[in-house]
Design a protein around this motif. Structure first.
Motif, short mmCIF file in Angstrom:
data_model
loop_
_atom_site.label_atom_id
_atom_site.label_comp_id
_atom_site.label_asym_id
_atom_site.label_seq_id
_atom_site.Cartn_x
_atom_site.Cartn_y
_atom_site.Cartn_z
N VAL A 126 0.67 -1.11 -0.13
CA VAL A 126 -0.05 -0.20 0.02
C VAL A 126 0.80 1.25 0.00
O VAL A 126 1.58 1.27 0.99
CB VAL A 126 -0.95 -0.18 1.22
CG1 VAL A 126 -1.68 1.33 1.22
CG2 VAL A 126 -1.72 -1.19 1.23
N LEU A 136 -3.18 4.04 -2.14
CA LEU A 136 -3.39 3.19 -3.13
C LEU A 136 -2.77 1.92 -2.83
O LEU A 136 -1.53 1.55 -2.41
CB LEU A 136 -2.58 3.92 -4.35
CG LEU A 136 -2.50 2.79 -5.41
CD1 LEU A 136 -3.86 2.69 -6.34
CD2 LEU A 136 -1.49 3.43 -6.56
N ARG A 137 -3.70 1.00 -2.81
CA ARG A 137 -3.45 -0.53 -2.86
C ARG A 137 -2.81 -1.12 -4.06
O ARG A 137 -3.57 -0.87 -5.00
CB ARG A 137 -4.56 -1.36 -2.36
CG ARG A 137 -3.97 -2.79 -1.92
CD ARG A 137 -5.10 -3.69 -1.45
NE ARG A 137 -4.99 -3.73 0.14
CZ ARG A 137 -4.25 -3.88 0.81
NH1 ARG A 137 -3.23 -4.64 0.27
NH2 ARG A 137 -4.30 -3.98 1.99
N THR A 189 -4.68 -3.95 -6.10
CA THR A 189 -6.22 -3.77 -6.56
C THR A 189 -6.46 -2.50 -7.29
O THR A 189 -7.56 -2.49 -7.75
CB THR A 189 -7.20 -4.09 -5.25
OG1 THR A 189 -6.96 -3.04 -4.36
CG2 THR A 189 -6.96 -5.43 -4.70
N ARG A 191 -7.08 -0.03 -5.30
CA ARG A 191 -8.05 0.66 -4.52
C ARG A 191 -7.67 1.97 -3.98
O ARG A 191 -6.49 2.00 -3.50
CB ARG A 191 -8.42 -0.26 -3.44
CG ARG A 191 -9.30 0.36 -2.16
CD ARG A 191 -9.55 -0.39 -0.74
NE ARG A 191 -10.14 0.39 0.21
CZ ARG A 191 -9.84 0.13 1.45
NH1 ARG A 191 -9.08 -0.95 1.83
NH2 ARG A 191 -10.28 0.76 2.25
N THR A 192 -8.23 3.08 -3.99
CA THR A 192 -7.74 4.22 -3.25
C THR A 192 -8.67 4.80 -2.16
O THR A 192 -9.82 4.29 -2.19
CB THR A 192 -7.57 5.35 -4.61
OG1 THR A 192 -8.79 5.56 -5.09
CG2 THR A 192 -6.58 4.93 -5.59
N ASN A 193 -8.03 5.63 -1.50
CA ASN A 193 -8.68 6.51 -0.42
C ASN A 193 -8.10 7.75 -0.24
O ASN A 193 -7.05 8.07 -0.54
CB ASN A 193 -8.77 5.59 0.71
CG ASN A 193 -9.67 6.10 2.08
OD1 ASN A 193 -10.74 6.75 1.68
ND2 ASN A 193 -9.36 5.89 3.32
N SER A 229 -2.05 7.57 -8.28
CA SER A 229 -2.12 6.57 -9.29
C SER A 229 -0.68 6.21 -9.44
O SER A 229 0.48 6.66 -8.87
CB SER A 229 -2.16 7.35 -10.42
OG SER A 229 -1.47 8.32 -10.90
N ALA A 286 -4.12 -1.23 4.31
CA ALA A 286 -4.62 0.04 3.73
C ALA A 286 -5.21 0.87 4.98
O ALA A 286 -6.40 0.87 5.34
CB ALA A 286 -5.91 -0.36 2.89
#
Length: 120
Positions: A32, A50-51, A54, A56-58, A70, A100
């Motif tokens: 992450v 950012l994982r 996958t 996946r973002t937060n 990104s 994460a």
């Protein structure tokens, strides 16, 4: 892993900057990647993560809609910041971990910070 952040600078309110964080080796798929910032006299705070495997973002509420994290390539992550405000002024740090998380202590590798200054 060693991390190197770059891309900070002086920008006017409403401007944009893209920060880069380059790792000393390929970023593992289980990683992450996070960005944090610390303003003078304040605690370090979460900006985005950012994982890697996958995507996946937060994002922190304070930057949501203005900031995008990104992948650039196998060893670099970007933080695109738009519509910058004076309150975004801080030293920005990239970090790597396996959780994460929005908590700095959950990240095990940290880069030197890069200073972002937004003038009013």
């Amino acid at each position: 892993v060693q991390l190197q952040a770059s891309g900070g600078g002086l920008v006017q309110t409403g401007g944009s900057l893209r920060l880069s964080c380059t790792a000393s080796r390929r970023i593992y798929s289980s990683a992450v990647m996070g960005w944090f910032r610390q303003a003078p006299g304040k605690e370090r705070e979460f900006v985005a993560f950012l994982r890697w495997n996958t995507g996946r973002t937060n994002y922190a509420d304070s930057v949501k809609g203005r900031v995008t994290i990104s992948k650039a390539n196998a060893d670099t992550v970007y933080l695109q910041m738009n519509s910058l405000k004076p309150e975004d002024t801080a030293v920005y740090y990239c970090a790597a971990g396996v959780q994460a998380s929005t908590t700095p202590r959950d990240y095990t590798s940290w880069g030197e910070g890069t200073l972002v200054t937004v003038s009013s």
